[in-house]
Design a protein around this motif. Structure first.
Motif, PDB file in Angstrom:
ATOM      1  N   GLU A 129       0.961  -1.120   0.116  1.00 35.67           N
ATOM      2  CA  GLU A 129       0.144   0.211   0.245  1.00 35.67           C
ATOM      3  C   GLU A 129       0.982   1.327  -0.099  1.00 35.67           C
ATOM      4  O   GLU A 129       1.836   1.415   0.885  1.00 35.67           O
ATOM      5  N   THR A 131       0.755   4.539   0.718  1.00 33.51           N
ATOM      6  CA  THR A 131       0.694   5.562   1.902  1.00 33.51           C
ATOM      7  C   THR A 131       1.212   5.020   3.175  1.00 33.51           C
ATOM      8  O   THR A 131       2.139   5.353   3.851  1.00 33.51           O
ATOM      9  N   ILE A 132       0.420   3.639   3.600  1.00 33.28           N
ATOM     10  CA  ILE A 132       0.646   3.040   5.035  1.00 33.28           C
ATOM     11  C   ILE A 132       1.376   2.017   5.066  1.00 33.28           C
ATOM     12  O   ILE A 132       1.472   1.390   6.006  1.00 33.28           O
ATOM     13  N   GLY A 133       1.629   1.352   3.738  1.00 28.50           N
ATOM     14  CA  GLY A 133       2.137   0.243   3.725  1.00 28.50           C
ATOM     15  C   GLY A 133       3.591  -0.395   4.357  1.00 28.50           C
ATOM     16  O   GLY A 133       4.398   0.946   4.373  1.00 28.50           O
ATOM     17  N   ALA A 134       3.959  -1.331   4.782  1.00 27.36           N
ATOM     18  CA  ALA A 134       5.128  -1.630   5.451  1.00 27.36           C
ATOM     19  C   ALA A 134       6.347  -1.488   4.385  1.00 27.36           C
ATOM     20  O   ALA A 134       7.299  -1.223   5.098  1.00 27.36           O
ATOM     21  N   ASN A 136       6.960   0.770   2.045  1.00 25.40           N
ATOM     22  CA  ASN A 136       7.419   2.139   2.033  1.00 25.40           C
ATOM     23  C   ASN A 136       7.731   2.711   3.296  1.00 25.40           C
ATOM     24  O   ASN A 136       8.603   3.454   3.245  1.00 25.40           O
ATOM     25  N   THR A 137       7.193   2.143   4.272  1.00 27.99           N
ATOM     26  CA  THR A 137       7.758   2.730   5.546  1.00 27.99           C
ATOM     27  C   THR A 137       9.035   2.124   6.048  1.00 27.99           C
ATOM     28  O   THR A 137      10.053   3.265   6.459  1.00 27.99           O
ATOM     29  N   ILE A 138       9.600   1.048   5.499  1.00 32.51           N
ATOM     30  CA  ILE A 138      10.968   0.622   5.595  1.00 32.51           C
ATOM     31  C   ILE A 138      11.626   1.488   4.650  1.00 32.51           C
ATOM     32  O   ILE A 138      13.098   1.971   5.082  1.00 32.51           O
ATOM     33  N   LYS A 140      11.400   4.409   3.796  1.00 29.36           N
ATOM     34  CA  LYS A 140      11.385   5.760   4.249  1.00 29.36           C
ATOM     35  C   LYS A 140      12.398   5.746   5.633  1.00 29.36           C
ATOM     36  O   LYS A 140      13.353   6.648   5.911  1.00 29.36           O
ATOM     37  N   MET A 141      12.493   4.758   6.383  1.00 26.83           N
ATOM     38  CA  MET A 141      13.266   4.336   7.371  1.00 26.83           C
ATOM     39  C   MET A 141      14.818   4.605   6.894  1.00 26.83           C
ATOM     40  O   MET A 141      15.908   4.961   7.651  1.00 26.83           O
ATOM     41  N   PRO A 146       9.680   6.697  -1.331  1.00 20.14           N
ATOM     42  CA  PRO A 146       8.565   5.618  -1.408  1.00 20.14           C
ATOM     43  C   PRO A 146       8.414   5.255  -2.879  1.00 20.14           C
ATOM     44  O   PRO A 146       8.297   5.852  -3.784  1.00 20.14           O
TER      45      PRO A 146
END
Length: 293
Positions: A129, A131-134, A136-138, A140-141, A146
């Motif tokens: 996903e 916007t909130i998918g894991a 893209n979260t990784i 960004k970290m 993304p």
């Protein structure tokens, strides 16, 4: 010694129900699909099927969307099979060594393979996903930008390949580990006496001896990856813009969304021929390797 007809033919009598079941459940649908492929038949119309001969086949062969689905099928299949084979063999070699917690690691590694494909597709749909998918979260970290993943025309198939590799690499590893367990110890003992390095033993003993096992694993996986439907349909449904639409997905779309049963049947007949051709090719390669061994 059996004296009557029934006792003499027990092996045929007991296997006959299974043979009849296989014929009814496998051979009949194939023959019926082949017959329907020569008709123009739409479920959305009240008109009976109309004989059109090879018109469905020629229409598909001149259709750009069909060739795009062929391209997507081969891209997904070759990419998945190549990565899974390399990773599967490498992981099998690692897991075959003795280390602390080996059985726990092997169990965790095999879990993706036993999970339901549709459920895994939905899980990865959430991971991808934007916007909130894991995923893209990784990213960004890690300070990376993304990605659109399955929503991108250029990233959809690689993203699907990643899902397939994650779920089915354990199958290759499992087969290769079974092959490793059957390897003789004498060649390794002779190599140790000659002072061979670990890399030399891998390339000159282990991999040549595992060649037949790897071919069998690739053949089984090739048949399965060609027919992949659930992962693709539960995530992209062939999108975006049909870039991830394989022959399986396109056949489903023709039959159950456009209700063109004749055209869908002709596509599935060609798809069946493709799977059979790929299987026979792998069998031929295996026999050639056996002959050259």
């Amino acid at each position: 010694m059996p004296t009557n007809w029934f006792d003499r033919n027990l092996k045929w009598i007991y296997t006959l129900p299974a043979v009849i079941f296989v014929l009814l459940m496998m051979v009949f649908p194939i023959l019926y699909t082949g017959r329907i492929s020569f008709y123009e038949w739409s479920m959305s119309a009240m008109t009976p099927p109309k004989w059109v001969g090879l018109a469905n086949y020629t229409a598909l062969l001149t259709e750009e969307r069909f060739w795009n689905s062929v391209k997507s099928t081969f891209t997904f299949t070759i990419g998945s099979l190549a990565i899974e084979t390399v990773l599967g063999v490498a992981i099998a070699l690692l897991l075959f060594r003795d280390f602390f917690g080996k059985n726990i690691v092997k169990t965790l590694f095999l879990l993706p393979m036993v999970a339901t494909p549709v459920a895994m597709g939905l899980v990865w749909l959430l991971i991808y996903e934007p916007t909130i998918g894991a995923a893209n979260t990784i990213l960004k970290m890690l300070g990376l930008s993304p990605q659109l993943w399955i929503a991108s025309p250029t990233q959809a198939i690689p993203s699907l390949i990643l899902i397939d590799v994650w779920q089915w690499t354990p199958m290759i590893s499992l087969i290769v580990m079974a092959g490793l367990a059957t390897l003789p110890s004498e060649p390794y003992e002779a190599a140790d006496v000659d002072g061979a390095s670990g890399w030399q033993k891998l390339t000159h003993i282990t991999l040549p001896l595992l060649r037949q096992t790897i071919i069998v694993a690739m053949m089984l996986r090739l048949i399965d990856v060609l027919k992949t439907f659930d992962i693709i349909y539960s995530t992209t449904q062939g999108g975006p813009n049909n870039v991830s639409e394989t022959l399986n997905i396109y056949g489903y779309t023709l039959g159950f969304q456009y209700f063109k049963l004749g055209t869908a049947s002709s596509l599935l007949v060609m798809f069946f021929a493709l799977v059979m051709g790929a299987t026979l090719l792998m069998i031929w390669i295996r026999k050639r390797l056996e002959a050259s061994a």
